[in-house]
Design a protein around this motif. Structure first.
Motif, PDB file in Angstrom:
ATOM      1  N   GLU A 130      18.645 -22.687  17.101  1.00 46.52           N
ATOM      2  CA  GLU A 130      20.019 -22.948  16.681  1.00 46.52           C
ATOM      3  C   GLU A 130      20.154 -24.166  15.773  1.00 46.52           C
ATOM      4  O   GLU A 130      19.532 -25.205  16.010  1.00 46.52           O
ATOM      5  N   VAL A 131      20.963 -24.018  14.753  1.00 45.58           N
ATOM      6  CA  VAL A 131      21.433 -25.122  13.924  1.00 45.58           C
ATOM      7  C   VAL A 131      22.951 -24.965  13.867  1.00 45.58           C
ATOM      8  O   VAL A 131      23.459 -24.016  13.258  1.00 45.58           O
ATOM      9  N   LEU A 132      23.677 -25.863  14.542  1.00 46.90           N
ATOM     10  CA  LEU A 132      25.117 -25.724  14.716  1.00 46.90           C
ATOM     11  C   LEU A 132      25.815 -27.074  14.541  1.00 46.90           C
ATOM     12  O   LEU A 132      25.163 -28.121  14.588  1.00 46.90           O
ATOM     13  N   PRO A 133      27.135 -27.068  14.371  1.00 42.98           N
ATOM     14  CA  PRO A 133      27.871 -28.347  14.278  1.00 42.98           C
ATOM     15  C   PRO A 133      27.750 -29.171  15.566  1.00 42.98           C
ATOM     16  O   PRO A 133      27.778 -30.394  15.524  1.00 42.98           O
ATOM     17  N   HIS A 134      27.624 -28.501  16.714  1.00 45.51           N
ATOM     18  CA  HIS A 134      27.474 -29.192  17.998  1.00 45.51           C
ATOM     19  C   HIS A 134      26.930 -28.196  19.016  1.00 45.51           C
ATOM     20  O   HIS A 134      26.905 -26.979  18.779  1.00 45.51           O
ATOM     21  N   SER A 191      27.604 -32.640  23.203  1.00 41.41           N
ATOM     22  CA  SER A 191      27.368 -33.479  22.028  1.00 41.41           C
ATOM     23  C   SER A 191      28.269 -34.698  22.045  1.00 41.41           C
ATOM     24  O   SER A 191      29.378 -34.663  22.601  1.00 41.41           O
ATOM     25  N   SER A 192      27.816 -35.783  21.432  1.00 38.93           N
ATOM     26  CA  SER A 192      28.616 -37.003  21.351  1.00 38.93           C
ATOM     27  C   SER A 192      29.928 -36.728  20.628  1.00 38.93           C
ATOM     28  O   SER A 192      30.020 -35.795  19.811  1.00 38.93           O
ATOM     29  N   PRO A 193      30.986 -37.519  20.919  1.00 37.80           N
ATOM     30  CA  PRO A 193      32.312 -37.260  20.344  1.00 37.80           C
ATOM     31  C   PRO A 193      32.328 -37.127  18.830  1.00 37.80           C
ATOM     32  O   PRO A 193      33.115 -36.360  18.271  1.00 37.80           O
ATOM     33  N   GLY A 194      31.449 -37.863  18.123  1.00 35.18           N
ATOM     34  CA  GLY A 194      31.444 -37.818  16.663  1.00 35.18           C
ATOM     35  C   GLY A 194      31.189 -36.436  16.088  1.00 35.18           C
ATOM     36  O   GLY A 194      31.606 -36.140  14.957  1.00 35.18           O
ATOM     37  N   TYR A 195      30.533 -35.560  16.859  1.00 38.72           N
ATOM     38  CA  TYR A 195      30.230 -34.218  16.373  1.00 38.72           C
ATOM     39  C   TYR A 195      31.470 -33.330  16.315  1.00 38.72           C
ATOM     40  O   TYR A 195      31.466 -32.295  15.646  1.00 38.72           O
ATOM     41  N   PHE A 196      32.513 -33.723  17.032  1.00 43.05           N
ATOM     42  CA  PHE A 196      33.720 -32.896  17.090  1.00 43.05           C
ATOM     43  C   PHE A 196      34.815 -33.368  16.137  1.00 43.05           C
ATOM     44  O   PHE A 196      35.893 -32.790  16.089  1.00 43.05           O
ATOM     45  N   SER A 197      34.541 -34.422  15.389  1.00 41.79           N
ATOM     46  CA  SER A 197      35.503 -34.910  14.406  1.00 41.79           C
ATOM     47  C   SER A 197      35.638 -33.910  13.257  1.00 41.79           C
ATOM     48  O   SER A 197      34.659 -33.303  12.819  1.00 41.79           O
ATOM     49  N   LYS A 254      36.105 -34.503  10.267  1.00 41.64           N
ATOM     50  CA  LYS A 254      35.421 -35.014   9.074  1.00 41.64           C
ATOM     51  C   LYS A 254      33.906 -35.119   9.276  1.00 41.64           C
ATOM     52  O   LYS A 254      33.189 -35.561   8.383  1.00 41.64           O
ATOM     53  N   SER A 255      33.422 -34.687  10.426  1.00 37.91           N
ATOM     54  CA  SER A 255      31.998 -34.843  10.735  1.00 37.91           C
ATOM     55  C   SER A 255      31.128 -33.930   9.871  1.00 37.91           C
ATOM     56  O   SER A 255      31.454 -32.763   9.645  1.00 37.91           O
ATOM     57  N   ASP A 256      30.034 -34.477   9.379  1.00 34.03           N
ATOM     58  CA  ASP A 256      29.053 -33.679   8.656  1.00 34.03           C
ATOM     59  C   ASP A 256      27.758 -33.574   9.465  1.00 34.03           C
ATOM     60  O   ASP A 256      26.706 -33.193   8.951  1.00 34.03           O
ATOM     61  N   LYS A 257      27.853 -33.911  10.766  1.00 36.93           N
ATOM     62  CA  LYS A 257      26.683 -33.859  11.633  1.00 36.93           C
ATOM     63  C   LYS A 257      26.394 -32.421  12.067  1.00 36.93           C
ATOM     64  O   LYS A 257      27.261 -31.551  12.023  1.00 36.93           O
ATOM     65  N   ASN A 258      25.161 -32.196  12.478  1.00 34.39           N
ATOM     66  CA  ASN A 258      24.826 -30.931  13.117  1.00 34.39           C
ATOM     67  C   ASN A 258      23.679 -31.141  14.094  1.00 34.39           C
ATOM     68  O   ASN A 258      23.075 -32.214  14.131  1.00 34.39           O
TER      69      ASN A 258
END
Length: 301
Positions: free
Chosen positions: A21-25, A75-81, A83-87
């Protein structure tokens, strides 16, 4: 909200189930399934909630989750923002000692492996000295097929059964059954607390999430989690504080205390020490000392 019981899709032509898996969170809801789960965290960080216990997780770690054990890689809270570009990126392997594999696990040659999974039905993190071996074998399974994949899988089972110094992540958990209704309710409670831990959550608010009176909620929560509401909330907050300390992502101890939902630094220090056995500064100092020692050791080797 999905129910706690989660069904892993089974392929008719596969014995070993893989999810790459490669996902936003990570999947954000508490769930369980009949299969044993082995997850290689390749990218991402957050909190692993397994049974009644919480543990921070990060990249380059592997976890084994026992069959039918409620869990969530939150996932840490930042992943649910927005504006987040994390995955996140992970490789998970699912298998059962029952079903298709049951006759094989009954073979005398696999007795030790069967015994191992019977004894470690809860969960554990793969020890650091075995991480490379286990993660490499998981990748070998991913990039093989047919009989080769099955042979690689049994090589992995042998490595797992030979692990030493395993520490359970949820030692107080015993196998038990949950109704779907209980699963939904507990999942909602956990998610609400983990999403709002930085705020001043009242007992009345979290009881309302479960559609219960505060008194009934206290009895219910204690029965199903072996925690009081306050002790669980504090554990969530201290877990987040530990991650901030290890990341170095803070301006001061005061800022950590307030960011994690404590209105008083003195109370934060007291709860932190009662939970971890060390003060926040001692915890951070011990971590830095360990990092320095490991760095010197690696350099010497």
């Amino acid at each position: 909200m999905k129910v706690l019981q989660f069904t892993i899709p089974v392929s008719y032509d596969k014995t070993v189930i893989l999810k790459d898996e490669v996902l936003p969170h990570f999947y954000p809801y508490l769930h369980r399934h009949e299969e044993i789960q082995l997850t290689y965290i390749q990218k991402g960080e957050g909190t692993l909630l397994v049974g009644n216990n919480m543990h921070p997780f990060s990249a380059n770690e592997v976890y084994l989750i026992g069959a039918n054990l409620p869990h969530v890689f939150k996932s840490s809270p930042g992943y649910f923002s927005k504006k987040s570009d994390k995955n996140i990126q992970s490789l998970s392997l699912f298998f059962s000692t029952k079903g298709k594999l049951s006759p094989l696990f009954d073979l005398p040659e696999l007795k030790n492996i069967h015994t191992f999974f019977s004894n470690f039905y809860s969960s554990f993190k793969i020890p650091e000295d075995s991480l490379s071996d286990i993660s490499c074998k998981m990748l070998c399974i991913k990039y093989s097929s047919g009989l080769d994949q099955l042979l690689q899988f049994f090589q992995l089972l042998r490595s797992l059964s030979n692990l030493q110094n395993i520490i359970s992540l949820s030692p107080d958990v015993q196998p038990r059954s949950f109704s779907d209704f209980e699963g939904i309710r507990i999942s909602k409670i956990y998610c609400y607390i983990m999403e709002h831990y930085s705020k001043d959550i009242t007992l009345e608010e979290v009881a309302a999430v479960a559609y219960m009176t505060p008194q009934a909620f206290c009895r219910y929560f204690k029965k199903h989690t072996h925690h009081t509401f306050v002790s669980f909330l504090n554990e969530v907050r201290i877990n987040e504080a530990c991650k901030k300390l290890l990341d170095g992502a803070y301006d001061s101890m005061t800022s950590i205390a307030y960011d994690c939902g404590f209105n008083c630094v003195t109370n934060f220090n007291r709860v932190f020490k009662s939970t971890t056995g060390r003060s926040p500064r001692e915890y951070s100092k011990d971590f830095m000392n360990n990092v320095s020692t490991d760095t010197v050791s690696n350099y010497a080797n």
